[in-house]
Write a protein that holds these residues in place. Structure first.
Motif, short mmCIF file in Angstrom:
data_model
loop_
_atom_site.label_atom_id
_atom_site.label_comp_id
_atom_site.label_asym_id
_atom_site.label_seq_id
_atom_site.Cartn_x
_atom_site.Cartn_y
_atom_site.Cartn_z
N GLY A 1 33.06 -11.43 45.68
CA GLY A 1 33.16 -10.57 44.51
C GLY A 1 34.08 -9.38 44.70
N GLY A 2 34.65 -9.22 45.91
CA GLY A 2 35.61 -8.17 46.14
C GLY A 2 35.22 -7.11 47.15
N ALA A 3 33.96 -7.11 47.62
CA ALA A 3 33.56 -6.11 48.62
C ALA A 3 34.40 -6.27 49.88
CB ALA A 3 32.07 -6.25 48.95
N ARG A 4 34.82 -5.13 50.43
CA ARG A 4 35.68 -5.18 51.61
C ARG A 4 34.89 -5.49 52.86
NH1 ARG A 4 37.02 -1.34 55.33
NH2 ARG A 4 35.94 0.26 54.14
N ILE A 5 33.71 -4.90 52.97
CA ILE A 5 32.90 -5.08 54.17
C ILE A 5 31.44 -4.82 53.80
CG2 ILE A 5 32.98 -2.68 55.00
CD1 ILE A 5 33.55 -3.94 57.82
N ILE A 6 30.53 -5.43 54.56
CA ILE A 6 29.11 -5.33 54.26
C ILE A 6 28.35 -4.99 55.53
CG2 ILE A 6 27.05 -6.60 53.49
CD1 ILE A 6 30.40 -7.93 52.46
N SER A 7 27.43 -4.06 55.42
CA SER A 7 26.46 -3.79 56.48
C SER A 7 25.07 -4.11 55.94
CB SER A 7 26.55 -2.34 56.96
OG SER A 7 27.78 -2.10 57.61
N CYS A 8 24.07 -4.04 56.77
CA CYS A 8 22.72 -4.39 56.32
C CYS A 8 21.69 -3.54 57.05
CB CYS A 8 22.44 -5.87 56.57
SG CYS A 8 20.78 -6.40 56.08
N ARG B 1 35.27 -4.05 44.42
CA ARG B 1 36.57 -4.18 45.07
C ARG B 1 36.82 -3.04 46.05
NH1 ARG B 1 39.45 -4.66 40.75
NH2 ARG B 1 38.92 -6.89 40.61
N GLY B 2 36.95 -3.41 47.32
CA GLY B 2 37.24 -2.45 48.37
C GLY B 2 36.04 -1.66 48.88
N ALA B 3 34.85 -1.93 48.37
CA ALA B 3 33.66 -1.14 48.72
C ALA B 3 33.04 -1.60 50.04
CB ALA B 3 32.62 -1.22 47.61
N HIS B 4 32.40 -0.66 50.72
CA HIS B 4 31.57 -0.97 51.89
C HIS B 4 30.12 -0.93 51.40
CE1 HIS B 4 30.74 -0.32 56.45
NE2 HIS B 4 29.77 -0.98 55.88
#
Length: 293
Positions: A264-271, A237-240
């Motif tokens: 699942g709650g992640a705020r933003i995703i990088s790769c 929750r709220g994680a990058h």
């Protein structure tokens, strides 16, 4: 998967295993004697060479990794323009390169994507193959060192919470014996000093190999294949989150993974990946087309 792509594991002789153990555990004098009597063999070209920080791969092979060209899109990291033709001032009045066509394939929750090298030139593909199919786990270390040096937007560097390797299916992991993305994430974790979360994303089913599929087939193949583990929702929750994989081709896998993490709650995703597959017609179109892209 063809037979030649089955993992072969470490094809080490007893002498090689002993030499590797001494290099990893003994003092400098003992390591020097081992290097003299049993020099390391490169996992890529098999040439003998002196062991160093990246001793599993010789410096010649590492030097032949062909990095992605510059400049790159600030979001997706795709090479954008010719370095020999200046960008018309009217094309970027704000001074920021506009989004590119490659960005359009990314899920809205994906903030940025970065890759080290091309897979159609140099030794990048050989490094990935050595890690993924030949069982050379130690190749992950020099690969991750180059991944760690990639440039990111300042907010990604400031906010990144954890590394999440793209998971394999239970069947494929059992057959291979390990997940190559986990090996890269573990080595990258030591460079970036952020944790690896291997228990937050799960692959629900075994999917077909993506190698010979079209972009639309790839997207269908992995659609709904990932889910965020229920007990991990509070952590997410709220994680990058920074997804880690060996190669990115059409972004189908990271899109499916990112959607699951966002649910699942992640705020933003990088790769981040080591390799990037070439685009059809890459650098074959005119420079002006890259400017307008």
């Amino acid at each position: 998967m063809t037979r030649r792509h089955e993992p072969r594991g470490h094809a080490e002789s007893p002498f090689t295993a002993i030499a590797r153990f001494v290099r990893e555990t003994a003092g400098e004098t003992a390591r020097g004697m081992v290097d003299l009597l049993l020099p390391s063999a490169c996992a890529i070209c098999r040439a003998l060479h002196r062991a160093d920080a990246d001793g599993i791969v010789c410096q010649a092979c590492l030097a032949r990794v062909v990095r992605l060209g510059w400049p790159q899109c600030s979001r997706c990291g795709q090479p954008r323009l010719s370095a020999t033709i200046p960008l018309p001032a009217e094309a970027i009045p704000s001074g920021v390169i506009p989004p590119c066509r490659w960005c359009q394939r990314l899920a809205p929750t994906i903030r940025a994507v970065r890759s080290v090298c091309r897979m159609d030139e140099g030794t990048g593909a050989a490094l990935v193959h050595a890690l993924k199919y030949d069982g050379w786990h130690a190749v992950a270390k020099p690969m991750a060192r180059r991944m760690a040096r990639l440039e990111w937007p300042a907010d990604v560097v400031r906010e990144r919470t954890a590394l999440v390797p793209v998971p394999l299916s239970v069947t494929r992991r059992r057959a291979r014996g390990y997940n190559q993305a986990e090996r890269l994430a573990s080595a990258l974790s030591a460079e970036w000093r952020i944790p690896v979360w291997t228990d937050v994303l799960e692959r629900l089913r075994d999917t077909r190999s993506q190698v010979r599929l079209t972009p639309s087939e790839r997207a269908s193949n992995v659609s709904g294949a990932f889910v965020a583990v229920g007990r991990a929702h509070a952590r997410l929750r709220g994680a990058h989150i920074v997804l880690v994989d060996d190669v990115i081709t059409t972004a189908a896998t990271i899109n499916a993974s990112a959607r699951a993490l966002a649910d699942g709650g992640a705020r933003i995703i990088s790769c981040v990946t080591f390799g990037r597959a070439p685009e059809p017609g890459d650098r074959a179109v005119s420079d002006y087309d890259f400017i307008r892209n």
